[in-house]
Design an enzyme around this catalytic site. Structure first.
Site, PDB file in Angstrom:
ATOM      1  N   HIS A  19       1.504  25.635  13.770  1.00  0.00           N
ATOM      2  CA  HIS A  19       2.838  25.032  13.896  1.00  0.00           C
ATOM      3  C   HIS A  19       3.890  26.127  13.836  1.00  0.00           C
ATOM      4  O   HIS A  19       3.570  27.320  13.874  1.00  0.00           O
ATOM      5  CB  HIS A  19       3.036  23.938  12.848  1.00  0.00           C
ATOM      6  N   HIS A  22       3.396  29.169  11.276  1.00  0.00           N
ATOM      7  CA  HIS A  22       2.392  30.162  11.686  1.00  0.00           C
ATOM      8  C   HIS A  22       2.902  30.954  12.891  1.00  0.00           C
ATOM      9  O   HIS A  22       2.699  32.159  12.988  1.00  0.00           O
ATOM     10  CB  HIS A  22       1.077  29.479  12.095  1.00  0.00           C
ATOM     11  N   CYS A 127      -7.490  16.839 -13.360  1.00  0.00           N
ATOM     12  CA  CYS A 127      -7.263  15.596 -12.612  1.00  0.00           C
ATOM     13  C   CYS A 127      -8.457  15.369 -11.699  1.00  0.00           C
ATOM     14  O   CYS A 127      -8.777  16.236 -10.872  1.00  0.00           O
ATOM     15  CB  CYS A 127      -5.976  15.664 -11.796  1.00  0.00           C
ATOM     16  N   CYS A 130      -7.387  15.304  -7.980  1.00  0.00           N
ATOM     17  CA  CYS A 130      -7.124  16.636  -7.395  1.00  0.00           C
ATOM     18  C   CYS A 130      -8.368  17.526  -7.478  1.00  0.00           C
ATOM     19  O   CYS A 130      -8.416  18.557  -6.817  1.00  0.00           O
ATOM     20  CB  CYS A 130      -6.007  17.359  -8.150  1.00  0.00           C
ATOM     21  N   CYS A 144      -0.479  12.949 -13.460  1.00  0.00           N
ATOM     22  CA  CYS A 144      -0.564  13.830 -12.296  1.00  0.00           C
ATOM     23  C   CYS A 144       0.449  13.344 -11.267  1.00  0.00           C
ATOM     24  O   CYS A 144       0.491  12.160 -10.935  1.00  0.00           O
ATOM     25  CB  CYS A 144      -1.980  13.769 -11.707  1.00  0.00           C
ATOM     26  N   HIS A 147      -1.393  11.802  -8.135  1.00  0.00           N
ATOM     27  CA  HIS A 147      -2.280  10.632  -8.295  1.00  0.00           C
ATOM     28  C   HIS A 147      -1.768   9.616  -9.306  1.00  0.00           C
ATOM     29  O   HIS A 147      -2.367   8.556  -9.489  1.00  0.00           O
ATOM     30  CB  HIS A 147      -3.699  11.093  -8.658  1.00  0.00           C
ATOM     31  N   LYS A 298      11.712  19.183   5.869  1.00  0.00           N
ATOM     32  CA  LYS A 298      10.567  20.047   5.639  1.00  0.00           C
ATOM     33  C   LYS A 298       9.499  19.756   6.708  1.00  0.00           C
ATOM     34  O   LYS A 298       9.307  18.596   7.082  1.00  0.00           O
ATOM     35  CB  LYS A 298      10.011  19.697   4.248  1.00  0.00           C
ATOM     36  N   LYS A 301       2.863  17.310   8.160  1.00  0.00           N
ATOM     37  CA  LYS A 301       2.009  16.536   9.060  1.00  0.00           C
ATOM     38  C   LYS A 301       2.480  15.095   9.128  1.00  0.00           C
ATOM     39  O   LYS A 301       2.549  14.504  10.192  1.00  0.00           O
ATOM     40  CB  LYS A 301       0.569  16.566   8.523  1.00  0.00           C
TER      41      LYS A 301
END
Ligand code: MSP
Length: 518
Positions: A19, A22, A127, A130, A144, A147, A298, A301
């Site tokens: 993207h 990169h 977690c 995670c 967390c 989560h 920002k 995806k």
């Protein structure tokens, strides 16, 4: 100027397609490498793929394929994308290569034998979602943050690198080399991390295979794999032929990294301490860039605003896209990407300013001097002003590129183009040709413009490789970039008189607003 130049991009995680982030780092690296090569330095550019660790494993699990399959897939895509875009690299390294594994294991063993690595049990907030230990920052109201569940207290044994032993040395290194991390804001940030003792301890460099099996096995304990950052950073050594490559010492002594601001800590803290423990010098510079936000958000995806480089190439041409990326981001600061801003920038600088100089010069050479670079007369004050504008640009580009102010280098080139355009306005060859008293000066005017264009194209060639080659071809200098050298070839008066010019289609057609995507 040194004889060699070794530059690296970060190695990218193989969990998605390339993207804007990169692409920006790779474009910057490609441009720098081209510039240094043009100055006659033996240049080596390393890029590649970071293939171990949890991110890649997660992406593989999501798609239900083995991790090696996903890294093969994305690393082929990254490679072919850079190839298609004409982004040149000397080596594309993959951290799953056996050669890299060997270097990482060799380094781990050396550090272990030197007593730089110890084994310890520790407890913490783990977690299950995670699959990792959380830090204070990962917790919101004791839960967390991803989560929204309470972590479990778990104990685990791991291997640690005695990173803190090297901090005193590292602070000294920052002091003796004020431009080690640049721009300065990131040097200050790194020093602040280093001085905030509570934030950094020794570096955990292992993961038990029972929790994460996708990584390089520790040579001294087959129940563990190496932490992904330790493995990833070592790519810079592997890529340059460490430990026994014949050219390693020379290239390493001129090593510079290009990185984004989010990976400052591993590069400015972990990496130099690892090298110091090994007895290898730190890189000369960490060049740290900011983040591109897209339409003020920002890049992510889920928002689908990744800005695919091949789509940009198809829409605007890759030279236009790379020009925008380098011109509109102040190296080190964040910038906001939008196609409106891209169109405005390309129209103002490339279509209007540079494109105008190209098309007027070539059209008039065709009309008034039989499509050949004419023999100039002695010239006067205005001719010398153009010559001096170009000489200034040559000097300033060198300074700006070497201090990583690429936007300023481009500004300097465009200022010289502006001067040449103003000169044309002043000399008015289109009118002068019809005026018996001034007609004799037209050859000098057009020679001056052709020569200004030649030098401009040479200076722009690291930034706009295709369009610069095309400008030179239209001046009858096809292939002139091969073997060209800065600064020698940018000195005034080198364009051969009689060189055949050609008008061709507009090099930088104005992008009309109705063509802009909504
Ligand atoms: N694999 C690590 C780097 C290891 S280097 C030894 C990594 N990979 S990454 O694919 O997540 O990111 C690679 C680079 O892209 C980082 O330098 C990061 O700063 C950069 N960018 C990611 N998104 C970006 C923007 N939106 N804008 C500019 N660059 C950003 O981190």
């Amino acid at each position: 100027m040194s004889a060699v130049f070794y530059l690296t991009t970060p190695i990218y995680y193989m969990n998605g397609e390339p993207h804007i982030g990169h692409t920006y780092a790779t474009v910057v690296a490609d441009t720098l490498a081209r510039y240094h090569r043009l100055c006659g330095e033996r240049t080596f550019l390393l890029t590649g793929s970071d293939e171990h660790g949890e991110k890649v494993l997660e992406a593989a699990a999501e798609r239900g394929v083995p991790p090696q399959e996903i890294t093969d897939h994305y690393s082929a895509i990254f490679r072919s994308t850079w190839d298609e875009l004409g982004l040149h690299y000397d080596r594309f390294i993959r951290t799953t290569e056996p050669a890299h594994r060997q270097v990482v294991q060799g380094i781990l063993q050396t550090l272990f034998d030197r007593g730089q690595i110890y084994f310890q049990e520790y407890g913490g907030n783990y977690c299950v979602g995670c699959e990792r230990f959380l830090t204070e920052r990962d917790l919101v109201d004791g839960l967390c943050r991803d989560h929204e569940r309470a972590p479990e207290h778990r104990t685990e044994s791991n291997y640690f690198f005695k990173m803190t032993e090297h901090f005193e040395w590292l602070v000294g290194h920052f002091e003796e080399h004020p431009d080690f991390v640049r721009p300065e804001r990131y040097r200050n940030e790194a020093l602040a991390m280093l001085r905030d003792e509570s934030g950094l301890g020794d570096l955990c460099i292992s993961r038990p295979k029972s929790r994460l099996h996708w990584g390089i096995e520790l040579p001294f304990d087959a129940d563990y794999v190496c932490y992904v950052w330790f493995d990833a950073l070592v790519n810079y050594l592997t890529g340059a032929g460490y430990p026994d490559g014949e050219e390693f010492p020379e290239f390493w002594s001129e090593c510079q990294h290009v990185i984004g601001k989010d990976i400052l800590k591993p590069h400015a803290i972990f990496w130099p301490t690892m090298l110091h423990a090994l007895g290898v010098e730190p890189p000369r510079h960490l060049n740290v860039h900011g983040f591109w936000n897209v339409d003020d958000r920002k890049v992510s995806k889920s928002l689908g605003n990744m800005v695919a480089p091949l789509i940009m190439r198809d829409r605007y041409g890759f030279d236009a896209f790379r020009y925008y990326l380098m011109r509109d981001m102040v190296f080190g600061l964040d910038a906001s990407f939008s196609e409106e801003a891209l169109v405005a920038r390309v129209n103002a600088d490339l279509a209007n300013n540079l494109g105008n100089l190209v098309s007027r010069t070539l059209n008039m050479t065709e009309r008034f001097t039989e499509g050949r670079v004419p023999e100039p007369g002695p010239g006067d004050e205005p001719e010398r002003a153009v010559e001096s504008a170009l000489a200034q640009a040559v000097a300033e580009v060198d300074r700006r590129v070497r201090e990583m102010a690429l936007h300023r280098a481009l500004e300097a080139i465009l200022r010289a183009v502006d001067a040449a355009n103003r000169y044309l306005e002043q000399r008015e060859p289109w009118k002068a040709a019809k005026d018996p008293e001034r007609a004799g000066g037209v050859a000098t005017t057009l020679y001056t413009c052709c020569e200004a264009l030649r030098i401009t194209a040479l200076l722009l060639s690291p930034f706009l490789p295709e369009k610069s080659a095309e400008i030179l071809a239209r001046l009858g200098l096809e292939g002139a970039l091969k073997g060209a050298r800065l600064p020698a070839d940018a000195s005034w008066g080198r364009i051969p008189v009689g060189s055949p010019t050609s008008v061709g289609k507009p090099l930088f057609p104005r992008i009309e607003s109705e063509e802009q995507p909504a």
